[in-house]
Design a protein around this motif. Structure first.
Motif, short mmCIF file in Angstrom:
data_model
loop_
_atom_site.label_atom_id
_atom_site.label_comp_id
_atom_site.label_asym_id
_atom_site.label_seq_id
_atom_site.Cartn_x
_atom_site.Cartn_y
_atom_site.Cartn_z
N ILE A 122 0.84 -1.20 0.00
CA ILE A 122 0.00 0.00 0.00
C ILE A 122 0.88 1.26 0.00
O ILE A 122 0.47 2.32 -0.44
CB ILE A 122 -0.96 -0.05 1.22
N TYR A 123 2.13 1.14 0.44
CA TYR A 123 3.05 2.29 0.51
C TYR A 123 3.99 2.36 -0.69
O TYR A 123 4.98 3.10 -0.65
CB TYR A 123 3.93 2.20 1.77
N GLU A 124 3.75 1.57 -1.73
CA GLU A 124 4.80 1.46 -2.75
C GLU A 124 5.12 2.80 -3.44
O GLU A 124 6.21 2.98 -3.94
CB GLU A 124 4.48 0.36 -3.76
N GLY A 125 4.19 3.75 -3.41
CA GLY A 125 4.50 5.05 -4.02
C GLY A 125 4.92 6.11 -3.00
O GLY A 125 4.99 7.30 -3.32
N THR A 126 5.26 5.70 -1.79
CA THR A 126 5.50 6.68 -0.72
C THR A 126 6.82 7.43 -0.87
O THR A 126 7.76 6.95 -1.49
CB THR A 126 5.48 6.00 0.67
N LYS A 127 6.84 8.62 -0.26
CA LYS A 127 8.09 9.38 -0.21
C LYS A 127 8.64 9.40 1.22
O LYS A 127 9.72 9.90 1.46
CB LYS A 127 7.86 10.82 -0.67
N SER A 128 7.87 8.86 2.19
CA SER A 128 8.35 8.94 3.57
C SER A 128 8.79 7.59 4.13
O SER A 128 8.04 6.60 4.10
CB SER A 128 7.26 9.55 4.48
#
Ligand SMILES: NC(=O)c1ccc[n+]([C@@H]2O[C@H](COP(=O)([O-])OP(=O)(O)OC[C@H]3O[C@@H](n4cnc5c(N)ncnc54)[C@H](O)[C@@H]3O)[C@@H](O)[C@H]2O)c1
Length: 332
Positions: A122-128
């Motif tokens: 679910i976080y694969e596009g995260t920047k943090s």
């Protein structure tokens, strides 16, 4: 005579995490009902004490198994990212409608609590990094199916008063990790290749970093989910709190095996995140912490794979299932 422990139902019970969970539940004295369609799971991994049903999570007939069940652990899913990319319809069908079918059966039967697998994908596009549970940046069909499950769980909480717990595993490893895939998970792939004289392969330059969490630690949290009030209606990252580069994993594996073989570096897999790392503050706040350090976890995995090789099970690696594309070496 002690009080009989309550009934727990596990979907995906023949898979990696599900079978380890079933072992633990049986050891703790729970009555376990297990469901799996064996599309990726292995029947021999299901403990004999489990009341096992070969069934698809989309089947309307499943509802009758939920009678008298106290807690559901819903782990069954189509979860090979590359395969999900090739089959979005089937991914939505199994992972979204299958999950709603499980939630609905639990609602109808009055199950006290439903614990279900989301994913750190679910976080694969995260920047943090480390990523907190408030992030919500799914990209692939697999991650979107898990994000949809999250939203359905929220709605079951809000509109049906159900108690739901969502788990966002980082990269879970340990015995029974599915090495039979065409391209097995990275640790198993390294160990198998190094033990059987095949050339170890790294996709990219080995700099990608992954947060690896041992299946025993994940099961500690699963157990906590049965009784803890602090987890109800929450969603939790289950990671180790640190990440390691694939090169580091490779080097440590070689060290533990007492070998030094240069890996083959293959073209990078497009679209894979450079790093993942879960913020586990929330899981820690309910009294959980990871216990298994990477070295001892990796040693245990090596021992497991040695046993599998000795039993003649590894020779068929990559041939027991439909081959998938090459980009399954590191999955989230
Ligand atoms: N292993 C990880 O690192 C990881 C990371 C994030 C999320 N997860 C999630 O955790 C859960 C368990 O993962 P795992 O690693 O044990 O996977 P696994 O593939 O080993 O187990 C999944 C099981 O579900 C079964 N299954 C698949 N489709 C089914 C269907 N339609 N009906 C009934 N059974 C079906 C498979 O046969 C398999 O035994 C999954 O939901 C996965 O998405 C795993």
């Amino acid at each position: 005579m002690g009080v009989a422990k309550r009934k727990v139902l596990v979907t995906g019970v023949a898979g990696f995490i599900g079978s380890n969970l079933a072992d633990r539940l049986v050891r703790e004295g729970y009555q376990v009902t297990g469901v799996d369609d064996l599309s990726a799971g292995i029947l021999e991994q299901v403990p004999g004490e489990v009341d096992f049903h070969k069934a698809d999570i989309r089947s309307p007939k499943l509802a009758e198994l939920f009678e008298g069940v106290d807690v559901v652990f819903h782990l069954a899913a189509k979860n090979c990212v590359s395969d999900c990319q090739l089959r979005p319809y089937e991914t939505a069908d199994v992972n979204i409608l299958g999950t709603v079918n499980i939630f609905e059966a639990a609602r109808t039967a009055g199950v006290r609590r439903v614990v279900y697998a989301e994913s750190s994908a679910i976080y694969e596009g995260t920047k943090s990094l480390p990523t907190p549970e408030t992030d919500f940046t799914p990209q692939t069909f697999y991650a979107i199916s898990k994000a949809a499950d999250h939203l359905f769980a929220k709605a079951y909480q809000s509109f049906c008063g159900m108690k739901m717990v969502g788990l966002r595993y980082l990269n879970v490893y340990g015995p029974r990790q599915d090495y039979r895939r065409a391209v097995p998970p990275v640790m198993s792939a390294f160990i198998i290749n190094l033990l059987t004289g095949r050339e170890p392969r790294i996709f990219g330059d080995g700099a990608k970093r992954r947060d690896f969490i041992h299946v025993d630690d994940v099961n500690d949290f699963h157990l906590l989910c049965i009784e803890s009030e602090g987890v109800v209606n929450g969603v939790f990252n289950l990671g180790s709190g640190v990440n390691h580069s694939i090169q580091e994993i490779y080097d440590l594996t070689c060290e533990l095996l007492g070998t030094k073989v240069a890996p083959q570096y293959l073209p990078d897999v497009p679209g894979e995140a450079l790093a993942n790392l879960g913020d586990i503050t929330r899981a820690r706040s309910v009294g959980w912490k990871p216990r298994v350090n990477l070295e001892s976890g990796l040693r245990g995995l090596i021992e497991y794979i040695r046993t599998e090789i000795a039993a003649g099970n590894v020779a068929g690696a990559g041939t027991l299932q439909k081959p998938v594309t090459e980009d399954d070496s590191v999955r989230v």
